[in-house]
Motif scaffolding. Structure first.
Motif, mmCIF file in Angstrom:
data_model
loop_
_atom_site.group_PDB
_atom_site.id
_atom_site.type_symbol
_atom_site.label_atom_id
_atom_site.label_comp_id
_atom_site.label_asym_id
_atom_site.label_seq_id
_atom_site.Cartn_x
_atom_site.Cartn_y
_atom_site.Cartn_z
ATOM 1 N N UNK A 100 -5.954 18.775 -4.701
ATOM 2 C CA UNK A 100 -7.526 17.894 -4.058
ATOM 3 C C UNK A 100 -7.948 17.603 -5.289
ATOM 4 N N UNK A 101 -8.271 17.959 -5.916
ATOM 5 C CA UNK A 101 -8.993 17.774 -6.512
ATOM 6 C C UNK A 101 -8.266 15.763 -7.701
ATOM 7 N N UNK A 102 -6.747 16.251 -7.992
ATOM 8 C CA UNK A 102 -5.680 15.468 -8.101
ATOM 9 C C UNK A 102 -6.292 14.182 -7.211
ATOM 10 N N UNK A 103 -5.769 14.128 -6.298
ATOM 11 C CA UNK A 103 -5.736 13.484 -4.956
ATOM 12 C C UNK A 103 -6.684 12.169 -5.020
ATOM 13 N N UNK A 104 -7.999 13.107 -5.209
ATOM 14 C CA UNK A 104 -9.308 11.740 -5.591
ATOM 15 C C UNK A 104 -9.394 11.193 -6.478
ATOM 16 N N UNK A 105 -8.973 12.046 -7.952
ATOM 17 C CA UNK A 105 -8.913 11.656 -9.178
ATOM 18 C C UNK A 105 -7.738 9.791 -8.964
ATOM 19 N N UNK A 106 -6.995 10.298 -8.540
ATOM 20 C CA UNK A 106 -6.563 9.120 -8.378
ATOM 21 C C UNK A 106 -6.729 7.874 -7.657
ATOM 22 N N UNK A 107 -7.177 8.460 -6.163
ATOM 23 C CA UNK A 107 -7.471 7.507 -5.756
ATOM 24 C C UNK A 107 -8.859 6.621 -6.232
ATOM 25 N N UNK A 108 -9.240 7.196 -7.156
ATOM 26 C CA UNK A 108 -10.819 6.936 -7.202
ATOM 27 C C UNK A 108 -9.626 5.020 -8.657
ATOM 28 N N UNK A 109 -9.329 5.884 -9.235
ATOM 29 C CA UNK A 109 -8.403 4.999 -10.235
ATOM 30 C C UNK A 109 -8.022 3.934 -9.835
ATOM 31 N N UNK A 110 -7.796 4.088 -8.507
ATOM 32 C CA UNK A 110 -6.861 3.374 -7.998
ATOM 33 C C UNK A 110 -7.655 2.687 -7.514
ATOM 34 N N UNK A 111 -8.313 2.336 -6.282
ATOM 35 C CA UNK A 111 -9.697 1.773 -5.977
ATOM 36 C C UNK A 111 -10.021 1.375 -7.125
ATOM 37 N N UNK A 112 -10.805 1.348 -8.014
ATOM 38 C CA UNK A 112 -11.556 1.190 -9.000
ATOM 39 C C UNK A 112 -9.899 -0.760 -9.411
ATOM 40 N N UNK A 113 -9.491 0.036 -9.930
ATOM 41 C CA UNK A 113 -8.270 -1.089 -10.069
ATOM 42 C C UNK A 113 -8.339 -2.112 -9.453
ATOM 43 N N UNK A 114 -7.832 -1.927 -8.319
ATOM 44 C CA UNK A 114 -7.676 -3.017 -6.532
ATOM 45 C C UNK A 114 -9.375 -3.494 -6.621
ATOM 46 N N UNK A 115 -10.608 -3.354 -6.501
ATOM 47 C CA UNK A 115 -11.523 -3.956 -6.729
ATOM 48 C C UNK A 115 -11.334 -4.825 -8.092
ATOM 49 N N UNK A 116 -11.401 -4.141 -9.661
ATOM 50 C CA UNK A 116 -11.959 -5.319 -10.265
ATOM 51 C C UNK A 116 -11.201 -6.386 -10.716
ATOM 52 N N UNK A 117 -9.634 -6.204 -9.388
ATOM 53 C CA UNK A 117 -8.960 -7.366 -10.609
ATOM 54 C C UNK A 117 -9.741 -8.394 -8.885
ATOM 55 N N UNK A 118 -10.088 -8.097 -8.060
ATOM 56 C CA UNK A 118 -10.785 -9.073 -6.811
ATOM 57 C C UNK A 118 -10.088 -8.662 -5.677
ATOM 58 N N UNK A 119 -9.631 -7.447 -5.479
ATOM 59 C CA UNK A 119 -9.322 -7.881 -3.553
ATOM 60 C C UNK A 119 -10.677 -6.783 -3.330
ATOM 61 N N UNK A 120 -10.200 -6.887 -2.347
ATOM 62 C CA UNK A 120 -11.199 -6.298 -1.337
ATOM 63 C C UNK A 120 -10.355 -5.342 -0.234
ATOM 64 N N UNK A 121 -11.533 -3.899 -0.517
ATOM 65 C CA UNK A 121 -10.166 -2.448 0.621
ATOM 66 C C UNK A 121 -10.458 -2.798 1.246
ATOM 67 N N UNK A 122 -10.367 -2.468 2.595
ATOM 68 C CA UNK A 122 -10.462 -2.374 4.308
ATOM 69 C C UNK A 122 -11.385 -0.837 4.135
ATOM 70 N N UNK A 123 -11.132 0.133 3.789
ATOM 71 C CA UNK A 123 -11.018 1.220 3.976
ATOM 72 C C UNK A 123 -12.291 1.991 3.497
#
Lengths: 408, 408
Positions: A289-312
């Motif tokens: 479960x921790x591994x899934x949370x870590x990669x989720x966080x990296x993905x979310x931060x990466x997506x937001x940093x490039x200027x895209x908006x998250x829906x969820x």
């Protein structure tokens, strides 16, 4: 004369909310020569798989075994074995797979009650509990993780409230099992359906389920042993379950010590499932479960940093699915096509009211690993720039790498 | 902490009437990394598999695809999609799997008519045709090859008679497809279900089916597009099919050009099925049927020469299953246990009235090869002598080798 060639498939980076990349150890297990269905070594493996599934479902339930079919076969097996014509079923709907529950319950002649919320929201548990008390259904059926919206319905209060009201709580945990905690006993869920092709990293084609003695009592009253193998003792009173294939009272007798022949167990899929859950337990549930949370966080931060908006990006976000709003003026399907054709990466679109509005990226099971997250972030940037989007180029990868650095 | 070990299974010689040994090329195909379900390479493979299945079924039918479940899932998909409550269904029963057809039809609320003959016999086709004319059912459902008795029901006159009387002829060819001719178009069969784990040498877990436009017309009248993905045009009049998982009208839309999401196709099983039918077509249907006849003959001659009696040496024998009468005073299950424990060979017992009276040996698909036939003959002799049977020792192998010699 025969012009069909041997298989020669491309290798893909699969970042959808399922099916996801299969763990190579699972694929290896699936290439093992088969055993007969009543070979004691094979029935031993069936028993072992049941034991391991109990651990994954965090339950002491006697029954935990796979249905031989894709995920929805597990849902149908449970609902059709439990619902008798006219039974009231309450279904809270917050995405596509809530609708699937109504589809299946309807065909089992249930009296269906639904409550709805916007796609992208989930219910306050109290709202569901109040409605449950008002309707007083036989069954409350609800989706735990909605991959269509990337949202997750909390259940920890709903289960106990159902138990207190003597309502059966049936949960579709297809998207969450093995990636997010699914606490069957602690949450007092009566029956839960998991999926193989998502966080378990096993191919689609089996549906592990578990259920308790409250469900079993219903099965027993509706039991019917198959003609041609029934004995004189096998006479029961209730209305038989409307499916033979999904008749849990018969499947129990095949998975249980009586070993009554029903179908021929899907040998190779069972090898895959056994290896898949073995790997989950070897990693450890909490570490997973921790591994899934870590990669989720990296993905979310990466997506937001490039200027895209998250829906969820909400407190009820499903950790294993990240939804991105498609920027104005960008053709979502063209982006997905270029990702697949030029990078070999697959991400998903969505259904119904969200079709054309969001992309969905899964971080599930074996697909949920650092190189995949970094590759999808850099590819998204490259493809979107190519499609004319205004992005903060170079920022996405750095933000994701920062997450990984700080996790060390 | 996790005590579960990696898989480490014994290698068996599987000579049952299914599941049988999987072709190693199929196992290899099944270890291929997966593709997403809407990846164009994967949907291309779905189309190719449909093409190849048509050839194996010897049909020009538009629809030929697998159901994601074991063999009986294909039977249930067809019967539940075709039968509406109260429909008359005629089922001639000559073994266990005829009873299974009644089980499934009953749960679909059919009005069932059965005719019976002794286990070990089949029907004169005229008897079935007369009964069909008398009952005038919507559906005549019949088993082609009964593995429980080792008998095969001729169908070449039944199909055309059904067509003439406008009765739908649905055939369970689970045991025969790929090992014995199943001439869907020539025999005018409306729907046929095949099995993977028998003469196709693919693991259990999929059920290839085919059906014609007579069946499709019924599906169309009962069609229902799933909520959450339906559009305003998707409104139909008839009573919906009682299963969502087995709703062929929806499955068609997934296998057809509309590609409407239903389940997630069981990727790895499809890889296996595709490779299995590719190998069948590469060998050639006629060569494959001839091979099955040759090994059947060697097995039968070997068994008889050692002094055992066959149960199904009749003109209606199912070529891929040879049944042996258990000699007086011999414990059939003890013999099977010693075959498994000491030789690693699995043969089968039987069901119902034949339980304890016969052994059944399958010669199907990849298991149907010379070394397996020779090994099972010599092992039978060794085990039976050990159990005190009076046999013509040494004669069985020689008789089988004679068959192979004269075939060269």
């Amino acid at each position: 004369m025969n012009s069909y060639q041997e298989m020669n498939t491309p290798l893909r980076t699969i970042m959808t909310p399922g099916p996801v990349e299969v763990d190579p150890r699972v694929l290896r297990a699936m290439s093992t020569p088969i055993l007969g269905q009543f070979d004691p070594v094979f029935t031993g493996m069936m028993n072992e798989t049941m034991e391991m599934l109990r651990e994954v479902f965090q339950t002491k339930n006697k029954w935990a075994f796979p249905i031989d079919g894709t995920s929805r076969s597990g849902i149908e097996a449970l609902l059709s074995s439990v619902i008798e014509p006219g039974d009231k079923v309450l279904i809270p709907i917050y995405g596509r797979f809530g609708h699937l529950l109504t589809e299946i319950a309807e065909r089992n002649k249930a009296e269906i009650h639904t409550i709805h919320c916007e796609w992208g929201e989930v219910f306050d548990q109290e709202v569901i509990i109040e409605e449950m008390k008002r309707v007083n259904p036989k069954v409350l059926a609800v989706v735990h993780g909605e991959t269509s919206t990337g949202c997750m319905q909390p259940l920890d209060q709903i289960g106990p409230a159902c138990r207190e009201a003597d309502v059966l709580c049936v949960v579709d945990a297809v998207a969450t099992i093995g990636g997010v905690p699914v606490k069957v006993d602690e949450w007092q869920l009566d029956a839960v359906i998991g999926g193989t092709q998502k966080c378990l990293s096993v191919p689609s084609g089996m549906a592990p389920i578990t259920y308790n003695e409250r469900i079993e009592r219903i099965l027993f009253s509706r039991k019917k042993v198959e003609k041609g193998i029934a004995t004189a003792d096998d006479v029961y009173a209730g209305e038989p379950i409307q499916s033979n294939y999904f008749d849990l009272s018969q499947l129990q007798d095949y998975w249980g010590p009586r070993r009554l022949n029903h179908h021929t167990e899907a040998t190779t899929m069972l090898y895959g499932l056994r290896e898949g859950v073995r790997i989950v337990l070897q990693e450890g549930l909490q570490a997973r479960f921790d591994r899934h949370k870590l990669h989720e966080k990296a993905l979310m931060e990466g997506i937001k940093a490039m200027g895209l908006e998250l829906f969820n990006e909400v407190s009820w976000k499903l950790p294993v699915v990240t939804c991105i709003k498609i920027p104005d003026g960008i053709d979502g399907d063209a982006v997905r096509k270029m990702l697949l054709d030029q990078f070999g990466i697959e991400i998903a679109s969505s259904f119904g009211p969200l079709h054309g509005k969001i992309w969905r990226i899964g971080t599930m099971g074996f697909s949920c690993r650092q190189e995949n997250v970094l590759f999808v972030i850099s590819a998204m940037e490259g493809v979107l720039v190519r499609h004319g989007a205004q992005l903060n180029t170079g920022k996405g990868l750095q933000a994701a790498l920062d997450v990984y650095d700080s996790a060390e």
